[in-house]
Each structure stands twice: as structure tokens, then as C-alpha cells.
Design a protein around this motif. Structure first.
Motif, PDB file in Angstrom:
ATOM      1  N   PHE A  33       0.823  -1.214   0.000  1.00  0.00           N
ATOM      2  CA  PHE A  33       0.000   0.000   0.000  1.00  0.00           C
ATOM      3  C   PHE A  33       0.858   1.265   0.000  1.00  0.00           C
ATOM      4  O   PHE A  33       0.518   2.251  -0.659  1.00  0.00           O
ATOM      5  N   ILE A  34       1.977   1.259   0.704  1.00  0.00           N
ATOM      6  CA  ILE A  34       2.870   2.419   0.702  1.00  0.00           C
ATOM      7  C   ILE A  34       3.474   2.626  -0.680  1.00  0.00           C
ATOM      8  O   ILE A  34       3.508   3.746  -1.207  1.00  0.00           O
ATOM      9  N   LEU A  35       3.947   1.537  -1.293  1.00  0.00           N
ATOM     10  CA  LEU A  35       4.512   1.651  -2.642  1.00  0.00           C
ATOM     11  C   LEU A  35       3.462   2.099  -3.650  1.00  0.00           C
ATOM     12  O   LEU A  35       3.756   2.878  -4.564  1.00  0.00           O
ATOM     13  N   VAL A  38       3.015   5.850  -3.251  1.00  0.00           N
ATOM     14  CA  VAL A  38       4.147   6.584  -3.838  1.00  0.00           C
ATOM     15  C   VAL A  38       4.039   6.583  -5.363  1.00  0.00           C
ATOM     16  O   VAL A  38       4.268   7.607  -6.020  1.00  0.00           O
ATOM     17  N   LEU A  39       3.678   5.440  -5.938  1.00  0.00           N
ATOM     18  CA  LEU A  39       3.552   5.343  -7.385  1.00  0.00           C
ATOM     19  C   LEU A  39       2.438   6.243  -7.911  1.00  0.00           C
ATOM     20  O   LEU A  39       2.610   6.931  -8.925  1.00  0.00           O
ATOM     21  N   ILE A  40       1.297   6.273  -7.225  1.00  0.00           N
ATOM     22  CA  ILE A  40       0.188   7.130  -7.657  1.00  0.00           C
ATOM     23  C   ILE A  40       0.587   8.598  -7.568  1.00  0.00           C
ATOM     24  O   ILE A  40       0.297   9.389  -8.479  1.00  0.00           O
ATOM     25  N   THR A  41       1.268   8.986  -6.499  1.00  0.00           N
ATOM     26  CA  THR A  41       1.726  10.368  -6.362  1.00  0.00           C
ATOM     27  C   THR A  41       2.697  10.735  -7.473  1.00  0.00           C
ATOM     28  O   THR A  41       2.625  11.826  -8.051  1.00  0.00           O
ATOM     29  N   TRP A  42       3.602   9.824  -7.810  1.00  0.00           N
ATOM     30  CA  TRP A  42       4.587  10.073  -8.865  1.00  0.00           C
ATOM     31  C   TRP A  42       3.901  10.216 -10.226  1.00  0.00           C
ATOM     32  O   TRP A  42       4.227  11.104 -11.008  1.00  0.00           O
ATOM     33  N   VAL A  43       2.915   9.349 -10.510  1.00  0.00           N
ATOM     34  CA  VAL A  43       2.214   9.396 -11.791  1.00  0.00           C
ATOM     35  C   VAL A  43       1.420  10.700 -11.914  1.00  0.00           C
ATOM     36  O   VAL A  43       1.456  11.364 -12.966  1.00  0.00           O
ATOM     37  N   PHE A  44       0.710  11.099 -10.873  1.00  0.00           N
ATOM     38  CA  PHE A  44      -0.049  12.344 -10.933  1.00  0.00           C
ATOM     39  C   PHE A  44       0.884  13.558 -11.052  1.00  0.00           C
ATOM     40  O   PHE A  44       0.559  14.532 -11.732  1.00  0.00           O
ATOM     41  N   GLY A  45       2.033  13.527 -10.431  1.00  0.00           N
ATOM     42  CA  GLY A  45       3.003  14.598 -10.573  1.00  0.00           C
ATOM     43  C   GLY A  45       3.539  14.689 -12.009  1.00  0.00           C
ATOM     44  O   GLY A  45       3.702  15.772 -12.560  1.00  0.00           O
TER      45      GLY A  45
END
Length: 51
Positions: A33-35, A38-45
């Protein structure tokens, strides 16, 4: 049966433990869930920079 208990049969006792412990199943679930966060935040950024 404990949700994060890695054994198939669950826990045989229902007493209260001081401190408690994590099974590998719980550690892996929280890590995934943490990874994923992080992946969702990176993709939206990345999408925000493109648009």
C-alpha cells in the motif's frame, strides 16, 4: 481468526498480548500500500507537469 495472521488456521488463543507482533503477511500488505501510494503520487506529478 486474525486478518493479518499468516497461518491458515489463525490464532488458537484469544488472550491479550502486550506489544503484539506483525506477521509477514501484514508487513507485505502495508508495504504494498505504501509503494502504491508513492507510485500514484509520482504518476499524478508527472501528468501534472505534462499538462
Amino acid at each position: 481468526m486474525d486478518l493479518f495472521d499468516g497461518e491458515l488456521g489463525g490464532r488458537d488463543y484469544h488472550g491479550l498480548d502486550t506489544g503484539g507482533g506483525w506477521s509477514w503477511c501484514g508487513v507485505i500488505t502495508v508495504g504494498v500500500f505504501i509503494l502504491l501510494g508513492v507510485l500514484i503520487t509520482w504518476v499524478f506529478g508527472l501528468v501534472g507537469r505534462i499538462l
